[in-house]
Design an enzyme around this catalytic site. Structure first.
Site, PDB file in Angstrom:
ATOM      1  N   PRO A  41       0.818  -1.211   0.000  1.00 13.13           N
ATOM      2  CA  PRO A  41       0.000   0.000   0.000  1.00 13.13           C
ATOM      3  C   PRO A  41       0.857   1.269   0.000  1.00 13.13           C
ATOM      4  O   PRO A  41       1.873   1.342   0.689  1.00 13.13           O
ATOM      5  CB  PRO A  41      -0.789  -0.118   1.306  1.00 13.13           C
ATOM      6  CG  PRO A  41      -0.870  -1.596   1.551  1.00 13.13           C
ATOM      7  CD  PRO A  41       0.414  -2.169   1.029  1.00 13.13           C
ATOM      8  N   CYS A  42       0.427   2.242  -0.805  1.00  9.60           N
ATOM      9  CA  CYS A  42       1.258   3.434  -0.993  1.00  9.60           C
ATOM     10  C   CYS A  42       0.864   4.596  -0.074  1.00  9.60           C
ATOM     11  O   CYS A  42       1.583   5.581   0.033  1.00  9.60           O
ATOM     12  CB  CYS A  42       1.168   3.896  -2.443  1.00  9.60           C
ATOM     13  SG  CYS A  42      -0.534   4.205  -2.939  1.00  9.60           S
TER      14      CYS A  42
END
Ligand code: SAM
Length: 404
Positions: free
Chosen positions: A154-155
């Site tokens: 996840p960014c």
């Protein structure tokens, strides 16, 4: 696996969204009412359009010119096996698959990831929901079985669009990919993320969590790539960390070079299409790359808009494309004409602008489709990285005959 991580993953589930890691912002009553009013007005306008009461004439339904599969000719199987973590709707998976890798398994905590990947490839082994939670997996079971491990954690912890809390954000899963590499010991690992992770702000994080953590076991390259340089009609810059166990593989690795050019600085390369050309829209004398497409799961609420800033809205305006209220399909988009008459996008259009073949089975509801699309790695960029990794591992590009 630290038990606290499992707890965090469960905590997100309780927040009432199918995206367990999604964290909506707390809104004031005023903000919530404003969002509600916009949603109600747009639903009423859409209902009118569906009933044929649209005041503006319908758009003709365009036929797309752009076919992302032409950017990723399917290579013969290269004999290397891959494990996919954080698979989402399969951006990295498509790239590695078409570059000749065979997936052993794909993991994502989202049930929607399983729906898409199973529909696209019934032969792939997908672990999703509780079974796909990477914090729960002992990766030693894959030791000796996989050549490469790839994943885009996840960014949100690193994105300019978020709070950039890095390791203080409970969604930080970079250490989980590194743990998987150290446990499974593939010949190579590939970690992708937003370009924010390559900024000074996260330099010490990257050193500690990636480089120091694998020291003595992996040699790591890191580089930025731009999706438009690989023929994708969108500006989308991403960072890659590619680690090799073997120094000779590391030395052989060459980061992928652009295959296309938008600004035609390199006139030897074919041109990347702009949005209008890619989607088959009539010429209006101006075209542009799509600004970075935002995920339907970012921001304070789930959204059917792909706009990530005021600047990007201006850019969409200039090419007369309406990126809000994305429609479920092209027919619905044509019937529900935007107030300013601009071309309304559909899920299929957004898939193309992200470099996905439009047959890839990403389904409505729209915000979920946009959640998956906006979170994904543009497949042609993933393909370029996969091909370079295969070469470093010993596959000569000339022997990787395209089969389609
Ligand atoms: C940036 S997206 C990856 C997209 C994917 N690489 C692609 O190209 O389509 C991050 C993914 O991590 C998944 N994820 C988040 N926490 C997870 C966990 N604990 N276990 C497994 N997957 C998780 C999310 O559901 C999301 O699909």
């Amino acid at each position: 696996m630290p038990p606290s991580m499992a707890l965090k993953a469960k905590m997100y589930v309780k927040r009432g969204t199918s995206a367990p890691w999604y964290k909506g912002r707390d809104l004031t009553d005023e903000q919530r009412n404003k969002f509600r009013a916009t949603t109600i007005a747009s639903q009423a306008a859409k209902a009118k359009a569906v009933n044929g009461e649209c005041v503006l004439p319908k758009h003709p339904i365009p036929v797309a010119t752009f076919n992302p599969l032409t950017l990723m000719p399917e290579m013969a199987k290269n004999g290397f096996s891959a494990l996919s973590m954080f698979s989402g709707c399969g951006g990295l998976d498509i790239g590695f698959d078409r570059a000749g890798f065979k997936h052993v398994a794909s993991y994502d905590i989202l049930p929607e990831a399983e729906e898409v990947l199973n529909a696209a490839h019934p032969d792939w082994k997908v672990f999703a929901g509780d079974n796909g939670d990477v914090t729960q997996v002992n990766w030693k079971q894959y030791r000796g079985e996989i050549d490469v491990l790839h994943g885009g954690p996840p960014c949100q912890p690193f994105s300019h669009a978020g709070h950039q809390n890095g390791s203080d954000d409970e969604r930080d899963m970079v250490p989980e990919l590194i743990r998987a590499a150290l446990e499974a010991k593939p010949r190579a690992f590939i970690l992708e993320n937003v370009s924010g992770l390559a900024t000074k702000k996260f330099a010490s994080y990257v050193k500690k969590v990636i480089f120091d953590a694998v020291e003595g076991q992996y040699h790591v390259h890191s580089f930025l790539l731009e999706a438009a340089d690989f023929g994708v009609p969108q500006r989308r810059k991403r960072v890659f960390f590619v680690g090799f166990r073997n120094k000779a593989d590391f030395d052989r690795f060459e980061r992928p070079l652009p295959t296309h050019s938008w600004d035609r600085n390199d006139t030897n390369l074919p041109a990347t299409m702009g949005v209008r050309e890619a989607l088959g829209l009539p010429s209006i004398g101006v075209d542009a790359l799509a600004p970075t497409i935002r995920s339907g799961w970012t921001g304070p609420r789930h959204t059917t808009s792909i706009v990530n800033s005021a600047t990007s809205m201006k850019q969409w305006d200039e090419i007369a494309v309406w990126p809000n209220g994305v429609a479920a399909d092209r027919e619905a988009a044509a019937a529900f004409v935007a107030k300013n008459g601009h071309f309304r996008l559909s899920i299929q259009d957004c898939m193309l602008l992200q470099g996905f073949p439009e047959s890839w089975p990403i389904q409505r509801p729209v915000y979920k489709a946009l959640g998956l699309i906006g979170n994904s790695v543009a497949p042609p960029m993933a393909y370029a990285v996969a091909a370079s990794v295969a070469e470093a591992l010993g596959i000569k590009r000339s022997s990787a005959q395209a089969t389609a």
